[in-house]
Design a protein around this motif. Structure first.
Motif, PDB file in Angstrom:
ATOM      1  N   LEU A 104      -5.186 -95.421 -12.967  1.00 24.32           N
ATOM      2  CA  LEU A 104      -4.212 -94.869 -12.030  1.00 24.32           C
ATOM      3  C   LEU A 104      -2.913 -94.486 -12.735  1.00 24.32           C
ATOM      4  CD1 LEU A 104      -4.719 -97.273  -8.983  1.00 24.32           C
ATOM      5  CD2 LEU A 104      -5.372 -94.864  -9.129  1.00 24.32           C
ATOM      6  N   GLN A 105      -2.486 -95.326 -13.655  1.00 22.19           N
ATOM      7  CA  GLN A 105      -1.281 -95.008 -14.424  1.00 22.19           C
ATOM      8  C   GLN A 105      -1.422 -93.671 -15.128  1.00 22.19           C
ATOM      9  OE1 GLN A 105       0.293 -97.735 -17.303  1.00 22.19           O
ATOM     10  NE2 GLN A 105       0.673 -99.353 -15.800  1.00 22.19           N
ATOM     11  N   ASN A 106      -2.539 -93.488 -15.790  1.00 23.11           N
ATOM     12  CA  ASN A 106      -2.736 -92.271 -16.586  1.00 23.11           C
ATOM     13  C   ASN A 106      -2.949 -91.037 -15.718  1.00 23.11           C
ATOM     14  OD1 ASN A 106      -2.957 -92.757 -19.726  1.00 23.11           O
ATOM     15  ND2 ASN A 106      -3.812 -94.565 -18.737  1.00 23.11           N
ATOM     16  N   ILE A 107      -3.588 -91.202 -14.566  1.00 25.38           N
ATOM     17  CA  ILE A 107      -3.749 -90.070 -13.650  1.00 25.38           C
ATOM     18  C   ILE A 107      -2.386 -89.557 -13.201  1.00 25.38           C
ATOM     19  CG2 ILE A 107      -4.493 -89.413 -11.331  1.00 25.38           C
ATOM     20  CD1 ILE A 107      -6.969 -91.153 -11.749  1.00 25.38           C
ATOM     21  N   PHE A 108      -1.512 -90.466 -12.802  1.00 24.53           N
ATOM     22  CA  PHE A 108      -0.187 -90.056 -12.341  1.00 24.53           C
ATOM     23  C   PHE A 108       0.693 -89.602 -13.504  1.00 24.53           C
ATOM     24  CE2 PHE A 108      -1.680 -91.965  -8.518  1.00 24.53           C
ATOM     25  CZ  PHE A 108      -0.952 -91.378  -7.499  1.00 24.53           C
ATOM     26  N   TYR A 109       0.436 -90.148 -14.689  1.00 25.82           N
ATOM     27  CA  TYR A 109       1.160 -89.675 -15.879  1.00 25.82           C
ATOM     28  C   TYR A 109       0.793 -88.221 -16.169  1.00 25.82           C
ATOM     29  CZ  TYR A 109       2.119 -88.906 -20.834  1.00 25.82           C
ATOM     30  OH  TYR A 109       2.536 -88.373 -22.027  1.00 25.82           O
ATOM     31  N   MET A 110      -0.500 -87.893 -16.071  1.00 29.46           N
ATOM     32  CA  MET A 110      -0.933 -86.515 -16.348  1.00 29.46           C
ATOM     33  C   MET A 110      -0.411 -85.534 -15.302  1.00 29.46           C
ATOM     34  SD  MET A 110      -4.839 -86.842 -17.823  1.00 29.46           S
ATOM     35  CE  MET A 110      -5.465 -87.788 -16.437  1.00 29.46           C
ATOM     36  N   ILE A 111      -0.297 -85.984 -14.066  1.00 24.30           N
ATOM     37  CA  ILE A 111       0.161 -85.105 -12.992  1.00 24.30           C
ATOM     38  C   ILE A 111       1.682 -84.946 -12.994  1.00 24.30           C
ATOM     39  CG2 ILE A 111       0.284 -84.776 -10.487  1.00 24.30           C
ATOM     40  CD1 ILE A 111      -2.386 -86.279 -10.299  1.00 24.30           C
ATOM     41  N   PHE A 112       2.395 -86.067 -13.146  1.00 23.82           N
ATOM     42  CA  PHE A 112       3.857 -86.047 -12.977  1.00 23.82           C
ATOM     43  C   PHE A 112       4.637 -86.268 -14.275  1.00 23.82           C
ATOM     44  CE2 PHE A 112       2.028 -87.469  -8.919  1.00 23.82           C
ATOM     45  CZ  PHE A 112       2.567 -86.532  -8.056  1.00 23.82           C
ATOM     46  N   THR A 113       3.940 -86.521 -15.386  1.00 26.31           N
ATOM     47  CA  THR A 113       4.546 -86.865 -16.676  1.00 26.31           C
ATOM     48  C   THR A 113       5.271 -88.207 -16.579  1.00 26.31           C
ATOM     49  OG1 THR A 113       6.743 -85.824 -16.464  1.00 26.31           O
ATOM     50  CG2 THR A 113       4.897 -84.402 -17.118  1.00 26.31           C
ATOM     51  N   SER A 114       5.787 -88.683 -17.698  1.00 24.64           N
ATOM     52  CA  SER A 114       6.426 -89.997 -17.722  1.00 24.64           C
ATOM     53  C   SER A 114       7.879 -89.959 -17.276  1.00 24.64           C
ATOM     54  CB  SER A 114       6.352 -90.586 -19.134  1.00 24.64           C
ATOM     55  OG  SER A 114       7.040 -89.750 -20.051  1.00 24.64           O
ATOM     56  N   SER A 115       8.432 -88.778 -17.140  1.00 27.09           N
ATOM     57  CA  SER A 115       9.846 -88.682 -16.745  1.00 27.09           C
ATOM     58  C   SER A 115      10.022 -89.124 -15.298  1.00 27.09           C
ATOM     59  CB  SER A 115      10.346 -87.246 -16.908  1.00 27.09           C
ATOM     60  OG  SER A 115       9.607 -86.366 -16.094  1.00 27.09           O
ATOM     61  N   GLY A 116      11.129 -89.798 -15.038  1.00 23.87           N
ATOM     62  CA  GLY A 116      11.389 -90.299 -13.700  1.00 23.87           C
ATOM     63  C   GLY A 116      11.673 -89.176 -12.708  1.00 23.87           C
ATOM     64  N   LYS A 117      11.222 -89.362 -11.501  1.00 26.81           N
ATOM     65  CA  LYS A 117      11.477 -88.402 -10.428  1.00 26.81           C
ATOM     66  C   LYS A 117      12.487 -89.009  -9.453  1.00 26.81           C
ATOM     67  CE  LYS A 117       8.220 -85.762 -12.094  1.00 26.81           C
ATOM     68  NZ  LYS A 117       8.572 -84.540 -12.835  1.00 26.81           N
ATOM     69  N   THR A 118      13.484 -88.214  -9.084  1.00 25.10           N
ATOM     70  CA  THR A 118      14.504 -88.701  -8.163  1.00 25.10           C
ATOM     71  C   THR A 118      13.933 -88.816  -6.759  1.00 25.10           C
ATOM     72  OG1 THR A 118      16.234 -87.641  -9.474  1.00 25.10           O
ATOM     73  CG2 THR A 118      16.802 -88.287  -7.229  1.00 25.10           C
ATOM     74  N   PHE A 119      14.108 -90.000  -6.175  1.00 23.51           N
ATOM     75  CA  PHE A 119      13.606 -90.251  -4.824  1.00 23.51           C
ATOM     76  C   PHE A 119      14.694 -89.870  -3.821  1.00 23.51           C
ATOM     77  CE2 PHE A 119      11.814 -92.588  -1.262  1.00 23.51           C
ATOM     78  CZ  PHE A 119      10.451 -92.474  -1.486  1.00 23.51           C
ATOM     79  N   PRO A 120      14.339 -89.111  -2.787  1.00 20.74           N
ATOM     80  CA  PRO A 120      15.348 -88.675  -1.816  1.00 20.74           C
ATOM     81  C   PRO A 120      16.035 -89.852  -1.123  1.00 20.74           C
ATOM     82  CG  PRO A 120      13.297 -87.467  -1.526  1.00 20.74           C
ATOM     83  CD  PRO A 120      13.008 -88.577  -2.480  1.00 20.74           C
TER      84      PRO A 120
END
Length: 290
Positions: A104-120
């Motif tokens: 699961l970690q790697n699936i989301f890493y491939m989709i969203f990369t390791s950079s943090g996404k700002t949560f609204p």
């Protein structure tokens, strides 16, 4: 007053741990397995909510979508990874859980990369002051949501037919099956409920820290697991209380010692409880024939 403020902040963080810990304790209590991929399922829930809000969904609808999708992910994980291992040794389940976690970690890493996404920012900002006490709105909302979820879960477990089936399967799967209870459905329901509650914790995490990445589930999952062990894994009330205790201990450590020691104190609590009361504060020692 600062001490009381830190207690309240700790209860807020502990509420998040408690919601995740319930997932661990339900799966263990009913399915007799530790789902070490639970932290990554919570991480996925934060991304589900983020995607929903970016698609234009109102925050409440985004939360609802996240809960549903995360519950489905929990069921899917149980069906694919754990159901074939029923009756197998705990080592096989442990290795599989670790594998699912990294998958699961790697699936989301491939989709969203390791950079943090700002949560609204979906919760109101600001602080309420009572005398010398200052409590943020997000803290009050977190505590209220956790209290409501706890009450609803206990009512479900104690008052509904499926809740009674869960308690029966927890006591004896074989006897429950002989009484006509669908053990497979019951275990899947436990995964769904645990994952759904964890989704709420995932959204709270995003609101609290404003940043998510594919690795947030690792430490969150470990601390929640410690909370479940502290309270007595298999006990829902114990998981809740254990989560609150871990949160308070972490908050006091950060405030009065150093943030560098916060994780060390949490793991120290785990070591102490395993040495003094291995079954946890609300757990019972069970003898098994070998």
């Amino acid at each position: 007053m600062d001490f009381i403020n830190q207690i309240i902040n700790g209860l807020s963080t502990g509420s998040m741990y408690a919601l995740v810990a319930v997932g661990y304790t339900m799966v263990y209590g009913i399915g007799k397995m530790i789902n070490f991929a639970h932290g990554e399922i919570i991480m996925a829930s934060a991304y589900f909510a983020l995607i929903s809000m970016h698609a234009g969904m109102p925050p409440f609808i985004a939360l609802l979508i996240s809960v549903i999708l995360t519950a489905c992910l929990g069921i899917l994980t149980e069906k694919i990874a754990y159901k074939p291992l029923r009756g197998k040794g705990s080592l096989e389940v442990l290795i599989t859980a670790i594998g699912v976690s990294y998958l699961l970690q790697n699936i989301f890493y491939m989709i969203f990369t390791s950079s943090g996404k700002t949560f609204p920012e979906i919760m109101p900002k600001g602080t309420l002051t009572f005398g010398g006490l200052s409590v943020t709105y997000i803290t009050l909302i977190t505590l209220a949501v956790t209290a409501v979820c706890t009450i609803l879960l206990l009512l479900f477990i104690n008052k509904t037919k499926m809740g009674k089936a869960m308690r029966a399967v927890s006591e004896d799967q074989g006897a429950a099956a002989l009484m006509g209870i669908n053990v497979s459905t019951t275990i899947s329901t436990a995964f769904a409920i645990g994952s759904g509650l964890g989704a709420i914790a995932g959204v709270i995490y995003g609101c609290k820290f404003s940043l998510i990445n594919p690795y947030i589930g690792a430490m969150l999952g470990i601390k929640a697991f410690i909370a479940a062990v502290l309270g007595g894994i298999g006990s829902i009330q114990g998981a809740m209380i254990g989560g609150l205790m871990i949160g308070v201990a972490e908050s006091l450590t950060i405030s009065y010692i150093s943030s560098d020691f916060a994780d060390a104190v949490v793991f120290g609590i785990l070591i102490i409880i395993l040495l003094v009361k291995p079954a946890g504060l609300f757990g019972n020692n069970v003898r098994e024939k070998v």
